[in-house]
Design a protein around this motif. Structure first.
Motif, PDB file in Angstrom:
ATOM      1  N   LYS A 137      11.233 -52.727  24.405  1.00  0.00           N
ATOM      2  CA  LYS A 137      10.179 -51.715  24.328  1.00  0.00           C
ATOM      3  C   LYS A 137      10.539 -50.531  25.199  1.00  0.00           C
ATOM      4  O   LYS A 137      11.379 -50.636  26.092  1.00  0.00           O
ATOM      5  N   SER A 138       9.869 -49.438  24.956  1.00  0.00           N
ATOM      6  CA  SER A 138      10.023 -48.268  25.806  1.00  0.00           C
ATOM      7  C   SER A 138       9.293 -48.553  27.120  1.00  0.00           C
ATOM      8  O   SER A 138       8.176 -49.061  27.112  1.00  0.00           O
ATOM      9  N   ILE A 139       9.925 -48.243  28.233  1.00  0.00           N
ATOM     10  CA  ILE A 139       9.360 -48.558  29.542  1.00  0.00           C
ATOM     11  C   ILE A 139       8.868 -47.291  30.224  1.00  0.00           C
ATOM     12  O   ILE A 139       9.533 -46.261  30.217  1.00  0.00           O
ATOM     13  N   GLU A 140       7.691 -47.391  30.809  1.00  0.00           N
ATOM     14  CA  GLU A 140       7.144 -46.325  31.623  1.00  0.00           C
ATOM     15  C   GLU A 140       7.107 -46.833  33.064  1.00  0.00           C
ATOM     16  O   GLU A 140       6.370 -47.765  33.380  1.00  0.00           O
ATOM     17  N   LEU A 141       7.937 -46.236  33.916  1.00  0.00           N
ATOM     18  CA  LEU A 141       8.080 -46.687  35.298  1.00  0.00           C
ATOM     19  C   LEU A 141       7.131 -45.977  36.248  1.00  0.00           C
ATOM     20  O   LEU A 141       6.933 -44.769  36.147  1.00  0.00           O
ATOM     21  N   THR A 142       6.590 -46.752  37.174  1.00  0.00           N
ATOM     22  CA  THR A 142       5.882 -46.223  38.321  1.00  0.00           C
ATOM     23  C   THR A 142       6.652 -46.726  39.525  1.00  0.00           C
ATOM     24  O   THR A 142       6.842 -47.934  39.674  1.00  0.00           O
ATOM     25  N   VAL A 143       7.134 -45.822  40.367  1.00  0.00           N
ATOM     26  CA  VAL A 143       7.963 -46.208  41.501  1.00  0.00           C
ATOM     27  C   VAL A 143       7.224 -45.912  42.803  1.00  0.00           C
ATOM     28  O   VAL A 143       6.678 -44.822  42.983  1.00  0.00           O
ATOM     29  N   GLU A 144       7.200 -46.904  43.684  1.00  0.00           N
ATOM     30  CA  GLU A 144       6.570 -46.763  44.991  1.00  0.00           C
ATOM     31  C   GLU A 144       7.572 -47.172  46.061  1.00  0.00           C
ATOM     32  O   GLU A 144       8.505 -47.908  45.780  1.00  0.00           O
ATOM     33  N   VAL A 145       7.353 -46.720  47.279  1.00  0.00           N
ATOM     34  CA  VAL A 145       8.214 -47.079  48.400  1.00  0.00           C
ATOM     35  C   VAL A 145       7.410 -47.906  49.388  1.00  0.00           C
ATOM     36  O   VAL A 145       6.287 -47.547  49.741  1.00  0.00           O
ATOM     37  N   ASP A 146       7.980 -49.049  49.808  1.00  0.00           N
ATOM     38  CA  ASP A 146       7.387 -49.905  50.824  1.00  0.00           C
ATOM     39  C   ASP A 146       8.510 -50.311  51.778  1.00  0.00           C
ATOM     40  O   ASP A 146       9.319 -51.192  51.459  1.00  0.00           O
ATOM     41  N   GLU A 147       8.558 -49.668  52.929  1.00  0.00           N
ATOM     42  CA  GLU A 147       9.641 -49.901  53.878  1.00  0.00           C
ATOM     43  C   GLU A 147       9.651 -51.314  54.441  1.00  0.00           C
ATOM     44  O   GLU A 147      10.667 -51.768  54.968  1.00  0.00           O
ATOM     45  N   GLU A 148       8.532 -52.036  54.333  1.00  0.00           N
ATOM     46  CA  GLU A 148       8.466 -53.405  54.832  1.00  0.00           C
ATOM     47  C   GLU A 148       9.346 -54.361  54.034  1.00  0.00           C
ATOM     48  O   GLU A 148       9.631 -55.465  54.487  1.00  0.00           O
ATOM     49  N   LEU A 149       9.787 -53.949  52.857  1.00  0.00           N
ATOM     50  CA  LEU A 149      10.665 -54.805  52.052  1.00  0.00           C
ATOM     51  C   LEU A 149      12.058 -54.920  52.678  1.00  0.00           C
ATOM     52  O   LEU A 149      12.834 -55.773  52.285  1.00  0.00           O
ATOM     53  N   ILE A 150      12.385 -54.059  53.602  1.00  0.00           N
ATOM     54  CA  ILE A 150      13.661 -53.980  54.312  1.00  0.00           C
ATOM     55  C   ILE A 150      14.788 -53.496  53.395  1.00  0.00           C
ATOM     56  O   ILE A 150      15.500 -52.578  53.705  1.00  0.00           O
ATOM     57  N   GLY A 151      14.939 -54.103  52.245  1.00  0.00           N
ATOM     58  CA  GLY A 151      15.949 -53.715  51.270  1.00  0.00           C
ATOM     59  C   GLY A 151      15.599 -54.331  49.928  1.00  0.00           C
ATOM     60  O   GLY A 151      14.766 -55.225  49.830  1.00  0.00           O
ATOM     61  N   GLY A 152      16.227 -53.853  48.857  1.00  0.00           N
ATOM     62  CA  GLY A 152      15.980 -54.407  47.529  1.00  0.00           C
ATOM     63  C   GLY A 152      14.755 -53.826  46.867  1.00  0.00           C
ATOM     64  O   GLY A 152      14.178 -52.840  47.320  1.00  0.00           O
ATOM     65  N   ILE A 153      14.340 -54.480  45.762  1.00  0.00           N
ATOM     66  CA  ILE A 153      13.188 -53.997  45.002  1.00  0.00           C
ATOM     67  C   ILE A 153      12.339 -55.165  44.514  1.00  0.00           C
ATOM     68  O   ILE A 153      12.787 -56.312  44.485  1.00  0.00           O
ATOM     69  N   GLN A 154      11.116 -54.830  44.128  1.00  0.00           N
ATOM     70  CA  GLN A 154      10.217 -55.735  43.420  1.00  0.00           C
ATOM     71  C   GLN A 154       9.835 -55.024  42.127  1.00  0.00           C
ATOM     72  O   GLN A 154       9.540 -53.835  42.144  1.00  0.00           O
ATOM     73  N   VAL A 155       9.831 -55.766  41.019  1.00  0.00           N
ATOM     74  CA  VAL A 155       9.454 -55.194  39.733  1.00  0.00           C
ATOM     75  C   VAL A 155       8.325 -56.036  39.151  1.00  0.00           C
ATOM     76  O   VAL A 155       8.451 -57.260  39.029  1.00  0.00           O
ATOM     77  N   GLU A 156       7.235 -55.367  38.807  1.00  0.00           N
ATOM     78  CA  GLU A 156       6.105 -56.038  38.158  1.00  0.00           C
ATOM     79  C   GLU A 156       6.001 -55.492  36.746  1.00  0.00           C
ATOM     80  O   GLU A 156       5.850 -54.292  36.535  1.00  0.00           O
ATOM     81  N   ILE A 157       6.110 -56.397  35.770  1.00  0.00           N
ATOM     82  CA  ILE A 157       6.056 -55.989  34.368  1.00  0.00           C
ATOM     83  C   ILE A 157       5.429 -57.112  33.560  1.00  0.00           C
ATOM     84  O   ILE A 157       5.771 -58.278  33.729  1.00  0.00           O
ATOM     85  N   GLY A 158       4.498 -56.749  32.720  1.00  0.00           N
ATOM     86  CA  GLY A 158       3.863 -57.738  31.853  1.00  0.00           C
ATOM     87  C   GLY A 158       3.187 -58.869  32.603  1.00  0.00           C
ATOM     88  O   GLY A 158       3.180 -60.009  32.155  1.00  0.00           O
TER      89      GLY A 158
END
Length: 180
Positions: A137-158
């Motif tokens: 499917k076509s994806i619509e991204l919303t990107v946020e920054v959370d410095e507490e994650l230290i590194g890497g990413i979290q992705v929430e979809i569906g």
């Protein structure tokens, strides 16, 4: 009838009307504006949802609100129906369900990405392309920054969360060490 069933029924009906009139996107924007007005003006929401306040007065207040927000006739009629059937208290759930149904109709899926640092355009496009390949499917991204994650990413979809953050990996290592 459960809240989610009520929200689905009304959202499905509104998407159907929106699709017939080619106004799905506009109805979504208008519904979001009304929901936002209810969220910011607590007193307004309480009056319109009150079972003891006269329906004629609530109708007049709602008419003033839709005039101020420049709402289309189709959405005006929909909100009038919600008021008449005492369903305005479900507006937030209807909006959320409407957005999901409208996205499904358009073949779009929304994803929320939380990163430890700001992502550049190349990284955003790579994440978007990977998700589009996975979902088809076509994806619509919303990107946020959370410095507490230290590194890497979290992705929430569906409704699912994929956690590739350093914070979570360190927590897993800590839990493993504590268990022995």
């Amino acid at each position: 009838m459960s809240t989610s069933a009520i929200a689905k029924r009304y959202a499905r009906a509104l998407v159907g009307i929106g699709a017939e009139q080619k106004m799905v996107e506009q109805f979504g924007e208008e519904l979001a504006r009304v929901r936002e007005a209810f969220a910011t003006e607590e007193f307004l929401r309480l009056i319109l949802e009150s079972p003891t306040f006269p329906l004629a007065k609530k109708s007049a207040i709602l008419a003033d609100l839709v005039d101020a927000l420049k709402i289309s006739d189709g959405m005006r009629a929909f909100l009038g129906l919600l008021l008449e059937k005492d369903r305005l208290r479900f507006l937030s759930q209807i909006d959320q369900t409407y957005r999901q149904l409208a996205d499904d109709l358009a073949g779009v899926q929304r994803a929320r990405v939380v990163s430890a640092t700001e992502l550049d355009d190349k990284q955003r496009q790579a994440i978007k392309a990977g998700l589009e390949k996975q979902t088809g499917k076509s994806i619509e991204l919303t990107v946020e920054v959370d410095e507490e994650l230290i590194g890497g990413i979290q992705v929430e979809i569906g409704g699912r969360l994929f956690d590739a953050s350093l914070k979570t990996q360190l927590k897993r290592i800590e839990d493993t060490l504590k268990k022995g």
